[in-house]
Scaffold this active site. Sequence first.
Site, PDB file in Angstrom:
ATOM      1  N   ASP A  12       0.826  -1.219   0.000  1.00 42.58           N
ATOM      2  CA  ASP A  12       0.000   0.000   0.000  1.00 42.58           C
ATOM      3  C   ASP A  12       0.854   1.261   0.000  1.00 42.58           C
ATOM      4  OD1 ASP A  12      -2.407  -1.367  -0.010  1.00 42.58           O
ATOM      5  OD2 ASP A  12      -2.580  -1.394   2.170  1.00 42.58           O
ATOM      6  N   ARG A  91      -0.035   3.734  16.911  1.00 44.07           N
ATOM      7  CA  ARG A  91      -0.370   4.659  15.821  1.00 44.07           C
ATOM      8  C   ARG A  91      -0.160   6.140  16.141  1.00 44.07           C
ATOM      9  NH1 ARG A  91       0.718   1.319  11.929  1.00 44.07           N
ATOM     10  NH2 ARG A  91      -0.996   0.053  11.146  1.00 44.07           N
ATOM     11  N   ASP A 120      -7.153   2.512  11.758  1.00 46.61           N
ATOM     12  CA  ASP A 120      -5.875   3.220  11.717  1.00 46.61           C
ATOM     13  C   ASP A 120      -5.996   4.618  11.092  1.00 46.61           C
ATOM     14  OD1 ASP A 120      -4.479   1.264  13.044  1.00 46.61           O
ATOM     15  OD2 ASP A 120      -3.955   0.171  11.216  1.00 46.61           O
ATOM     16  N   SER A 169      -2.496  -9.177   5.547  1.00 43.34           N
ATOM     17  CA  SER A 169      -2.014  -7.868   5.952  1.00 43.34           C
ATOM     18  C   SER A 169      -1.521  -8.015   7.389  1.00 43.34           C
ATOM     19  CB  SER A 169      -3.157  -6.849   5.874  1.00 43.34           C
ATOM     20  OG  SER A 169      -2.818  -5.703   6.610  1.00 43.34           O
TER      21      SER A 169
END
Length: 391
Positions: A12, A91, A120, A169
């Site tokens: 990504d 994050r 996220d 993922s």
Amino acid sequence: MKAVLSYSGGLDTTVCIPLLREKYGFDEVVTVTVDIGQPVEEVKRAEERGKKYADRHYTINAKEEFVQLLFKLIKANGDYEGYVLGTALARPLIAEKVVEVAKKENADAIVHGCTGKGNDQLRFDNIFYQHGFRVIAPMRELNLTREWEMEYAKQHGIEVPVTKEKPYSVDENLWSRSIEGGKLENPSFEPPEEIYEWTTNPENAPDKPEIIEIQFEQGIPVAVNGERLSGFELIRRLNEIAGKHGIGRTDMMEDRVLGLKARENYEHPAATILITAHRDLEKLVLSRRELKFKKYVEEEWAELVYYGLTNDPLFDALNAFIDETQKRVTGWVRLKMFKGSVIPVARYSEFALYSEELVSFDTTAIDQRHAEGYSRFHGLQGRIYRKIMKD
Ligand code: ARG
């Protein structure tokens, strides 16, 4: 125009680089990878790919700051619906580090590779907006599929790290490894052994149990089997030891912030050991009322972290309460690890509210006759109610 991209080195975020040039008109793309204890090779790979595909690359070491956040998590027994909150807690820290680079670079926008379906995006955006940046999320804005991305990557000479056979993922840091996507998206499908990297299959774990001792000071783990270790080393080592025993696998349904239910798989050996030990020690030293009230605080704490709302003043207030309770959470816990399970088997604290002298079957330190007066009032209203209802 210059863009700073939060960069993992995966498909990504790598596809974002040519996209930013071609579809968004940026003439400079700077990548930032933040090291929060993911495998060293992964950080290296991101660095190599960033240098190769972007105009400039930064690798930022935030391991120690992440450990400090994990200490807060341990004190709060961090758990959202059974999820140990590794990705969630990391994050905002990653976002802060990316912001630092963006400010230094005088960037016009910050870019991340999150989709519009997960949590996220919310955790990143919150921090980027807090610092007044324009945010670009190509995966979300362009509604891209992984198949399209793979094709686009090929056209731009980008090596594709995921293969069609293993289309998971994965997100890793010091605290946990999360595996999503592919066949796992069917909750009725049992995960194949291949998704696991940190844990032995419990069925193949050692046939002999192993005892491990964790020492805490004011709610923070400081030693394993009597050996004092830095937070980072302690967690790393527990991941190894407990992983060998097959401890710390989770397969669960999770409620995302947006309301979507998701099937999630996690590995987190150290987290399971440390939270199990910490909870056990708290039961020895905290009062009944503290324990009861702290449960609510923990639930609120976990939700703030999951939602990426750790900039809310409530987060500081909850941590202040938790720190007050942790002043006496000093002592040790011994746990038995065996084929995927971990059970506390012994504990000690100089601050224990436990008194063997009072509770023992074999002592007369308490005059038991004093309990009778208490017992006469205990259950009084229920007895009256039952009497009325019978009449
Ligand atoms: N469900 C977890 C969370 O929301 C983990 C997400 C991990 N992301 C990933 N790309 N595997 O925090």
